[in-house]
Design a protein around this motif. Structure first.
Motif, mmCIF file in Angstrom:
data_model
loop_
_atom_site.group_PDB
_atom_site.id
_atom_site.type_symbol
_atom_site.label_atom_id
_atom_site.label_comp_id
_atom_site.label_asym_id
_atom_site.label_seq_id
_atom_site.Cartn_x
_atom_site.Cartn_y
_atom_site.Cartn_z
ATOM 1 N N ILE A 1 24.727 -18.807 84.073
ATOM 2 C CA ILE A 1 23.644 -17.844 83.876
ATOM 3 C C ILE A 1 22.404 -18.339 84.618
ATOM 4 N N LEU A 2 21.944 -17.545 85.555
ATOM 5 C CA LEU A 2 20.751 -17.863 86.339
ATOM 6 C C LEU A 2 19.558 -17.209 85.661
ATOM 7 N N ILE A 3 18.703 -18.037 85.067
ATOM 8 C CA ILE A 3 17.581 -17.573 84.261
ATOM 9 C C ILE A 3 16.389 -17.345 85.184
ATOM 10 N N THR A 4 15.921 -16.105 85.249
ATOM 11 C CA THR A 4 14.869 -15.752 86.209
ATOM 12 C C THR A 4 13.527 -15.454 85.552
ATOM 13 N N GLY A 5 13.436 -15.668 84.261
ATOM 14 C CA GLY A 5 12.191 -15.460 83.532
ATOM 15 C C GLY A 5 12.367 -15.961 82.108
ATOM 16 N N TYR B 1 16.733 -16.804 77.891
ATOM 17 C CA TYR B 1 17.528 -15.590 78.090
ATOM 18 C C TYR B 1 19.020 -15.870 78.224
ATOM 19 N N ASP B 2 19.402 -17.074 78.643
ATOM 20 C CA ASP B 2 20.839 -17.356 78.707
ATOM 21 C C ASP B 2 21.479 -17.272 77.335
ATOM 22 N N GLN B 3 20.721 -17.646 76.294
ATOM 23 C CA GLN B 3 21.273 -17.606 74.942
ATOM 24 C C GLN B 3 21.449 -16.178 74.434
ATOM 25 N N TYR B 4 20.622 -15.266 74.899
ATOM 26 C CA TYR B 4 20.784 -13.856 74.526
ATOM 27 C C TYR B 4 22.110 -13.312 75.074
ATOM 28 N N THR C 1 32.763 -19.764 78.150
ATOM 29 C CA THR C 1 31.769 -20.814 77.957
ATOM 30 C C THR C 1 30.606 -20.502 78.889
ATOM 31 N N PHE C 2 29.435 -21.074 78.583
ATOM 32 C CA PHE C 2 28.227 -20.709 79.314
ATOM 33 C C PHE C 2 27.419 -21.952 79.686
ATOM 34 N N GLU C 3 26.766 -21.871 80.814
ATOM 35 C CA GLU C 3 25.763 -22.865 81.203
ATOM 36 C C GLU C 3 24.642 -22.139 81.923
ATOM 37 N N GLY C 4 23.396 -22.492 81.584
ATOM 38 C CA GLY C 4 22.258 -21.820 82.180
ATOM 39 C C GLY C 4 21.461 -22.724 83.100
ATOM 40 N N TRP C 5 20.903 -22.119 84.130
ATOM 41 C CA TRP C 5 20.002 -22.797 85.059
ATOM 42 C C TRP C 5 18.732 -21.966 85.185
ATOM 43 N N ALA C 6 17.573 -22.564 84.924
ATOM 44 C CA ALA C 6 16.297 -21.849 85.007
ATOM 45 C C ALA C 6 15.837 -21.831 86.466
ATOM 46 N N VAL C 7 16.391 -20.916 87.236
ATOM 47 C CA VAL C 7 16.051 -20.864 88.656
ATOM 48 C C VAL C 7 14.581 -20.509 88.865
ATOM 49 N N CYS C 8 13.991 -19.777 87.910
ATOM 50 C CA CYS C 8 12.570 -19.441 88.024
ATOM 51 C C CYS C 8 11.689 -20.679 87.924
#
Length: 225
Positions: free
Chosen positions: A5-9, A21-24, A35-42
């Motif tokens: 998940i690429l977090i953009t805000g 937002y990845d958790q939503y 399974t999920f992994e998020g990266w805060a690209v913003c």
């Protein structure tokens, strides 16, 4: 299947109890074996490459796809690389817009104004209600994109690009409580009061967000050549 998940805000500071937002999206897609992994690209944090996950999801954002941020050009390059590598990708709101922009479409701050709260779309021929929160929208779609959702306000509310990318303008991850929070924290003084009042009046209206979640899960899981 691992979904990156690429977090953009980020949510408003007063609404961080629900996580980033990845958790939503992890909650929205729970029960499908992902399974999920998020990266805060913003914030400048990107995965090492498109092979860091089996599929990708780009979140919504308060930012505009056309704005001058250091992280937007590498995000567009990531989108094109993932597409070339045949990695399935979903985009929601800003994610919908940045994918369109990366693939040759055009995004604008829509002169027709805002869509907020429970909003009706014709999605694959069926009237579908999903929460929205946007003024920016795709005003010229990429040649490779086909429309699967629209309404009179938003012509290109849902786009797919073959079997590799599926994007949607409204927010299936937002429930009524989150929309209520946005009305209170980001709406006042920005969105016309009449629209905020209409959105407040529809807070308890049923939505089809979980039906859309099923579509998203099925898209990730579909067999591809």
């Amino acid at each position: 299947m691992k979904i990156g998940i690429l977090i953009t805000g980020h949510p408003p500071d007063t609404m961080m109890q629900g996580g980033l937002y990845d958790q939503y999206f992890a909650r929205l897609l729970d029960g499908h074996g992902f399974t999920f992994e998020g990266w805060a690209v913003c914030d400048g944090t990107f995965p090492d490459g498109v092979d860091a996950a089996d599929g990708w999801l780009i979140t919504g954002s308060k930012h505009g796809a056309y704005e001058d941020h250091d992280w937007i050009p590498p995000l567009e390059a990531f989108i094109r690389t993932a597409h070339a590598a045949r990695k399935p990708m979903i985009g929601v709101c800003f994610g919908h817009q940045i994918i369109a922009q990366a693939m040759g479409g055009r995004i604008e701050k829509f002169e027709g104004g805002w869509a907020v709260g429970a909003t009706d779309y014709v999605l694959n021929g069926t009237t579908t209600t999903i929460n929205a929160w946007h003024q920016d929208q795709v005003v010229a779609k990429p040649e490779s994109a086909e429309v699967f959702a629209s309404n009179a306000f938003c012509q290109y509310a849902g786009l797919f690009y073959g079997d590799l990318m599926w994007t949607i303008q409204p927010h299936p991850e937002y429930d009524a409580d989150f929309i209520d929070g946005l009305i209170r924290t980001r709406g006042k003084g920005v969105v016309p009061d009449t629209l905020l009042d209409e959105a407040s009046a529809r807070l308890q209206a049923p939505t089809d967000r979980m039906d859309v979640a099923e579509m998203m899960a099925a898209f990730f899981k579909k067999e591809r050549a």
